[in-house]
Each structure stands twice: as structure tokens, then as C-alpha cells.
Motif scaffolding. Structure first.
Motif, PDB file in Angstrom:
ATOM      1  N   MET A 141     -76.112 -50.166  95.722  1.00  0.00           N
ATOM      2  CA  MET A 141     -76.627 -51.524  95.920  1.00  0.00           C
ATOM      3  C   MET A 141     -78.114 -51.582  95.580  1.00  0.00           C
ATOM      4  SD  MET A 141     -74.660 -52.764  99.413  1.00  0.00           S
ATOM      5  CE  MET A 141     -75.266 -54.457  99.296  1.00  0.00           C
ATOM      6  N   LEU A 142     -78.839 -50.558  95.986  1.00  0.00           N
ATOM      7  CA  LEU A 142     -80.258 -50.480  95.646  1.00  0.00           C
ATOM      8  C   LEU A 142     -80.435 -50.364  94.138  1.00  0.00           C
ATOM      9  CD1 LEU A 142     -83.233 -50.252  96.454  1.00  0.00           C
ATOM     10  CD2 LEU A 142     -82.887 -47.781  96.772  1.00  0.00           C
ATOM     11  N   CYS A 143     -79.575 -49.569  93.486  1.00  0.00           N
ATOM     12  CA  CYS A 143     -79.628 -49.460  92.018  1.00  0.00           C
ATOM     13  C   CYS A 143     -79.413 -50.823  91.365  1.00  0.00           C
ATOM     14  CB  CYS A 143     -78.557 -48.480  91.528  1.00  0.00           C
ATOM     15  SG  CYS A 143     -78.920 -46.741  91.848  1.00  0.00           S
ATOM     16  N   GLY A 144     -78.504 -51.622  91.926  1.00  0.00           N
ATOM     17  CA  GLY A 144     -78.262 -52.945  91.388  1.00  0.00           C
ATOM     18  C   GLY A 144     -79.487 -53.837  91.482  1.00  0.00           C
ATOM     19  N   VAL A 145     -80.162 -53.791  92.624  1.00  0.00           N
ATOM     20  CA  VAL A 145     -81.387 -54.590  92.802  1.00  0.00           C
ATOM     21  C   VAL A 145     -82.469 -54.122  91.832  1.00  0.00           C
ATOM     22  CG1 VAL A 145     -83.240 -55.192  94.411  1.00  0.00           C
ATOM     23  CG2 VAL A 145     -80.866 -55.119  95.209  1.00  0.00           C
ATOM     24  N   LEU A 146     -82.633 -52.806  91.709  1.00  0.00           N
ATOM     25  CA  LEU A 146     -83.645 -52.265  90.790  1.00  0.00           C
ATOM     26  C   LEU A 146     -83.304 -52.601  89.341  1.00  0.00           C
ATOM     27  CD1 LEU A 146     -84.275 -48.745  92.400  1.00  0.00           C
ATOM     28  CD2 LEU A 146     -85.732 -50.778  92.528  1.00  0.00           C
ATOM     29  N   LEU A 147     -82.015 -52.609  89.008  1.00  0.00           N
ATOM     30  CA  LEU A 147     -81.603 -52.976  87.651  1.00  0.00           C
ATOM     31  C   LEU A 147     -82.006 -54.415  87.348  1.00  0.00           C
ATOM     32  CD1 LEU A 147     -80.062 -52.447  85.009  1.00  0.00           C
ATOM     33  CD2 LEU A 147     -77.954 -53.093  86.205  1.00  0.00           C
ATOM     34  N   TYR A 148     -81.814 -55.287  88.321  1.00  0.00           N
ATOM     35  CA  TYR A 148     -82.214 -56.680  88.097  1.00  0.00           C
ATOM     36  C   TYR A 148     -83.732 -56.809  88.005  1.00  0.00           C
ATOM     37  CZ  TYR A 148     -83.515 -61.459  89.006  1.00  0.00           C
ATOM     38  OH  TYR A 148     -84.115 -62.690  88.914  1.00  0.00           O
ATOM     39  N   VAL A 149     -84.432 -56.233  88.974  1.00  0.00           N
ATOM     40  CA  VAL A 149     -85.889 -56.380  89.025  1.00  0.00           C
ATOM     41  C   VAL A 149     -86.561 -55.725  87.824  1.00  0.00           C
ATOM     42  CG1 VAL A 149     -87.970 -55.756  90.341  1.00  0.00           C
ATOM     43  CG2 VAL A 149     -85.932 -56.582  91.533  1.00  0.00           C
ATOM     44  N   GLY A 150     -86.059 -54.552  87.422  1.00  0.00           N
ATOM     45  CA  GLY A 150     -86.721 -53.802  86.362  1.00  0.00           C
ATOM     46  C   GLY A 150     -86.304 -54.167  84.952  1.00  0.00           C
ATOM     47  N   VAL A 151     -85.084 -54.711  84.795  1.00  0.00           N
ATOM     48  CA  VAL A 151     -84.564 -54.939  83.434  1.00  0.00           C
ATOM     49  C   VAL A 151     -84.010 -56.348  83.246  1.00  0.00           C
ATOM     50  CG1 VAL A 151     -82.914 -54.167  81.679  1.00  0.00           C
ATOM     51  CG2 VAL A 151     -84.007 -52.474  83.175  1.00  0.00           C
ATOM     52  N   LEU A 152     -83.016 -56.715  84.055  1.00  0.00           N
ATOM     53  CA  LEU A 152     -82.228 -57.904  83.739  1.00  0.00           C
ATOM     54  C   LEU A 152     -82.974 -59.217  83.967  1.00  0.00           C
ATOM     55  CD1 LEU A 152     -78.621 -56.966  84.896  1.00  0.00           C
ATOM     56  CD2 LEU A 152     -79.705 -56.710  82.675  1.00  0.00           C
ATOM     57  N   ARG A 153     -83.953 -59.233  84.861  1.00  0.00           N
ATOM     58  CA  ARG A 153     -84.683 -60.500  85.054  1.00  0.00           C
ATOM     59  C   ARG A 153     -85.490 -60.863  83.815  1.00  0.00           C
ATOM     60  NH1 ARG A 153     -90.138 -60.249  87.667  1.00  0.00           N
ATOM     61  NH2 ARG A 153     -90.821 -58.068  87.641  1.00  0.00           N
ATOM     62  N   PHE A 154     -85.812 -59.861  83.005  1.00  0.00           N
ATOM     63  CA  PHE A 154     -86.477 -60.139  81.734  1.00  0.00           C
ATOM     64  C   PHE A 154     -85.441 -60.458  80.647  1.00  0.00           C
ATOM     65  CE2 PHE A 154     -89.091 -57.013  84.056  1.00  0.00           C
ATOM     66  CZ  PHE A 154     -90.223 -57.794  84.270  1.00  0.00           C
ATOM     67  N   ALA A 155     -84.276 -59.793  80.722  1.00  0.00           N
ATOM     68  CA  ALA A 155     -83.241 -59.986  79.709  1.00  0.00           C
ATOM     69  C   ALA A 155     -82.614 -61.373  79.789  1.00  0.00           C
ATOM     70  CB  ALA A 155     -82.158 -58.913  79.861  1.00  0.00           C
ATOM     71  N   ILE A 156     -82.633 -62.002  80.977  1.00  0.00           N
ATOM     72  CA  ILE A 156     -82.053 -63.334  81.134  1.00  0.00           C
ATOM     73  C   ILE A 156     -82.685 -64.339  80.175  1.00  0.00           C
ATOM     74  CG2 ILE A 156     -81.911 -65.301  82.733  1.00  0.00           C
ATOM     75  CD1 ILE A 156     -81.458 -63.332  84.973  1.00  0.00           C
ATOM     76  N   ARG A 157     -83.961 -64.134  79.871  1.00  0.00           N
ATOM     77  CA  ARG A 157     -84.712 -65.121  79.091  1.00  0.00           C
ATOM     78  C   ARG A 157     -84.520 -64.981  77.591  1.00  0.00           C
ATOM     79  NH1 ARG A 157     -90.228 -63.342  82.264  1.00  0.00           N
ATOM     80  NH2 ARG A 157     -89.430 -63.649  84.399  1.00  0.00           N
ATOM     81  N   VAL A 158     -83.841 -63.940  77.144  1.00  0.00           N
ATOM     82  CA  VAL A 158     -83.737 -63.689  75.705  1.00  0.00           C
ATOM     83  C   VAL A 158     -82.342 -64.077  75.224  1.00  0.00           C
ATOM     84  CG1 VAL A 158     -85.412 -61.821  75.890  1.00  0.00           C
ATOM     85  CG2 VAL A 158     -82.976 -61.278  76.011  1.00  0.00           C
ATOM     86  N   PRO A 159     -82.131 -64.213  73.905  1.00  0.00           N
ATOM     87  CA  PRO A 159     -80.804 -64.557  73.382  1.00  0.00           C
ATOM     88  C   PRO A 159     -79.743 -63.530  73.771  1.00  0.00           C
ATOM     89  CG  PRO A 159     -82.485 -64.840  71.693  1.00  0.00           C
ATOM     90  CD  PRO A 159     -83.155 -64.165  72.849  1.00  0.00           C
ATOM     91  N   GLU A 160     -78.479 -63.964  73.719  1.00  0.00           N
ATOM     92  CA  GLU A 160     -77.377 -63.119  74.188  1.00  0.00           C
ATOM     93  C   GLU A 160     -77.277 -61.802  73.423  1.00  0.00           C
ATOM     94  OE1 GLU A 160     -73.828 -65.404  74.015  1.00  0.00           O
ATOM     95  OE2 GLU A 160     -74.401 -66.724  75.675  1.00  0.00           O
ATOM     96  N   ILE A 161     -77.534 -61.827  72.128  1.00  0.00           N
ATOM     97  CA  ILE A 161     -77.450 -60.587  71.348  1.00  0.00           C
ATOM     98  C   ILE A 161     -78.490 -59.582  71.819  1.00  0.00           C
ATOM     99  CG2 ILE A 161     -78.978 -61.436  69.512  1.00  0.00           C
ATOM    100  CD1 ILE A 161     -75.876 -59.177  69.053  1.00  0.00           C
ATOM    101  N   ASN A 162     -79.655 -60.079  72.227  1.00  0.00           N
ATOM    102  CA  ASN A 162     -80.693 -59.197  72.766  1.00  0.00           C
ATOM    103  C   ASN A 162     -80.279 -58.641  74.127  1.00  0.00           C
ATOM    104  OD1 ASN A 162     -81.865 -61.072  70.804  1.00  0.00           O
ATOM    105  ND2 ASN A 162     -83.797 -60.067  71.248  1.00  0.00           N
ATOM    106  N   GLN A 163     -79.626 -59.475  74.939  1.00  0.00           N
ATOM    107  CA  GLN A 163     -79.131 -59.011  76.235  1.00  0.00           C
ATOM    108  C   GLN A 163     -78.131 -57.875  76.054  1.00  0.00           C
ATOM    109  OE1 GLN A 163     -77.432 -62.465  78.073  1.00  0.00           O
ATOM    110  NE2 GLN A 163     -79.391 -63.479  78.384  1.00  0.00           N
ATOM    111  N   MET A 164     -77.234 -58.044  75.093  1.00  0.00           N
ATOM    112  CA  MET A 164     -76.260 -56.990  74.820  1.00  0.00           C
ATOM    113  C   MET A 164     -76.950 -55.712  74.371  1.00  0.00           C
ATOM    114  SD  MET A 164     -73.337 -59.203  72.815  1.00  0.00           S
ATOM    115  CE  MET A 164     -72.462 -57.712  72.326  1.00  0.00           C
TER     116      MET A 164
END
Length: 291
Positions: free
Chosen positions: A75-98
Motif C-alpha cells: 500500500m505504501l508502494c502504491g502511494v509512493l508510485l502515485y506521488v513519485g511518478v503517476l501524479r506527473f504522468a496524469i498530465r501527459v498524453p496517453e502514449i506518454n503514460q504508457m
């Protein structure tokens, strides 16, 4: 194929399917809330499996007990994944997210290869080879424990999402980010919890799986593909679809192994994927039907 073998394949397939559903539900939950497909999902399952293995190998901790340790870590890994990576990836196009999540998957996989080498590891317990007969069917104890525990957790997650304020907020965000934000819901907080629950579910699946299946650095990629097939079959973003897709894939694989061979069974999920994409591309249970 005799009736007994078919029944055994069906029961084993349902147990495997429940585990598949538990793994896939985290992937579909994150997509439903955040609109991101996390291609590193399986790598966190691999981390959970390694954690359970070393807790057993070094401390003698039963994998079922290890769930209590591994789940909070995931669960902590999930939070860190969002805070460290995915919160920035949300703002970019889908191909970049992939590209971001695939890159993260490869990074974790190669790091695990560096740390643990490519050796297969398995938790071996006295119950690992135990079975019991029910009529003409012989059931394996580890598989039945894993299947029953998966069904139980899926039921708990369903109640969490359908019967609590937390679940209501997650469903509101999944339906309309702007509407949820205007209602005063903290979108970032919901995202963090979605990642915590989605990855945390792997903290249960990993320890259950490591006494049934070998763990190595490549196992995560296999389950990422399988989870992706399951959520497409069931319907992206649908909780019920993840469970239904998991059961369909599990039973189809198990029957194919009993009827044909393991090599043919490995292709079954992808045959199902092609058929669903051709006949019902929105999946058997679309998100609209899940809310």
C-alpha cells in the motif's frame, strides 16, 4: 476427458480465476479512477511474492501470516508510485503514460534480476503437497486456500467500494473528475488511496501465489499481460468485470490444460482477448454497467 477430470479442471479454474480477479481488480480500479493503465502492475505483484518468500526463508513466516506484513508495504508502494511518478504522468498524453509505466516495469524487473538473479524460488510448506478428495475430485490445499482468500478479499473490496463514503468518493471521481472536484472532493487524496488499494491488493495475492507458483524477476510481466487481458474481457474500469474476466480466463486455462496441453493453455487468454475485441470491444461488463 472424464467427468471427474472436467470437474477438477473447473474447480481449479475457479480458484485460479479468483486469484486472477484479485490481481486484475487493482489494475481496473486505478484505471477507473485515474484513467491510467499501469503496465508496471505485475512488477509490484513480483515484489510482494519476493517479500513473502524471504519472510518465509529468513524468518520462517507462513505466507498467510506474511500478508499482514506485505500488504501495508505494498500500500505504501502504491502511494509512493502515485506521488513519485503517476501524479506527473496524469498530465501527459496517453502514449506518454504508457511509456512511463512500461519503463518503470522494465526498471523494476531488471533491478530484481540484479538483486535476486534469475533463479526460480518457491515457498515449500507441509501443506504444499496436501490434497483432499470431494467425490471424484481431488483438490489441492494451497490452491483452495488461495482461491478462498481471494474470493474473501474481493468481497471485502466490493463492500468497501459500494458501502462506504470512501468508495462513494472513488466512484464519484471515476464518473466525473470535474464534478467530484466541484463537490469538494480532494482528487489527489482519492488518487493516493486508489493506488494504495489497487497495489495493496497485490500484497494479499503475492503471498498466496508464492506457495503455488515459482517467483522470478519475469513473473510480473506475465501477470501484467494476464491482468490486462482480464480487464479487457471484463470491461475496463469495472470491478465486476475484473472478477468475471478472471474467472473466465482461469476456467478456460484450466480446461485447456486438462484437454490439450500447457502450451495451448498459455495461448487461451490471448485468444479470448482477440474474440472480445472483435465481438464486444467494450468488454462483457462495461463501466456504465458497473455503477
Amino acid at each position: 476427458m472424464t467427468v471427474g477430470i472436467l470437474l477438477q479442471a473447473l474447480i481449479g479454474g475457479l480458484a485460479n480465476g479468483a486469484m486472477y480477479g484479485l490481481i486484475a481488480v487493482g489494475l481496473t480500479l486505478v484505471f477507473g479512477v485515474m484513467r491510467i493503465i499501469n503496465f508496471a502492475h505485475g512488477e509490484f505483484l513480483m515484489i510482494a511474492m519476493y517479500a513473502a518468500y524471504f519472510l518465509w526463508a529468513l524468518l520462517g513466516l507462513d505466507p498467510i501470516v506474511a500478508i499482514l506484513v506485505v500488504t501495508p508495504v505494498l500500500m505504501l508502494c502504491g502511494v509512493l508510485l502515485y506521488v513519485g511518478v503517476l501524479r506527473f504522468a496524469i498530465r501527459v498524453p496517453e502514449i506518454n503514460q504508457m511509456a512511463v509505466t512500461i519503463g518503470l516495469s522494465l526498471l523494476i524487473q531488471h533491478f530484481a534480476l540484479l538483486l535476486f538473479t534469475g533463479d526460480n524460488r518457491l515457498v515449500v510448506l507441509p501443506r504444499s503437497t496436501e490434497g483432499f478428495g470431494v467425490g471424484m475430485v481431488m483438490l489441492q490445499v494451497p490452491q483452495m486456500i488461495a482461491g478462498a482468500a481471494s474470493f474473501l478479499l474481493l468481497g471485502v473490496l466490493y463492500l468497501l467500494l459500494r458501502r462506504t463514503d470512501f468508495g462513494l468518493m472513488m466512484r464519484a471521481v471515476s464518473q466525473s473528475h470535474d464534478g467530484a472536484s466541484l463537490s469538494g472532493i480532494d482528487i489527489g487524496r482519492v488518487y493516493r488511496w486508489a493506488m494504495a488499494v489497487g497495489i495493496g491488493a497485490l500484497g494479499v495475492a503475492g503471498p498466496l501465489l508464492v506457495s503455488v507458483l515459482y517467483v522470478n524477476p519475469a513473473v510480473g510481466a506475465l501477470f501484467t499481460l494476464k491482468a490486462f487481458v482480464i480487464v479487457i474481457v471484463g470491461g475496463l474500469g469495472s470491478f465486476g468485470g475484473a472478477l468475471l474476466g478472471g474467472l473466465i480466463v482461469g476456467v478456460a486455462e484450466s480446461v485447456a490444460v486438462a484437454w490439450f496441453s500447457a502450451s495451448i493453455a498459455a495461448a487461451v487468454p490471448f485468444v479470448l482477448l482477440i474474440l472480445i475485441l472483435l465481438l464486444r470491444p467494450e468488454g462483457l461488463l462495461s463501466r456504465r454497467g458497473a455503477h
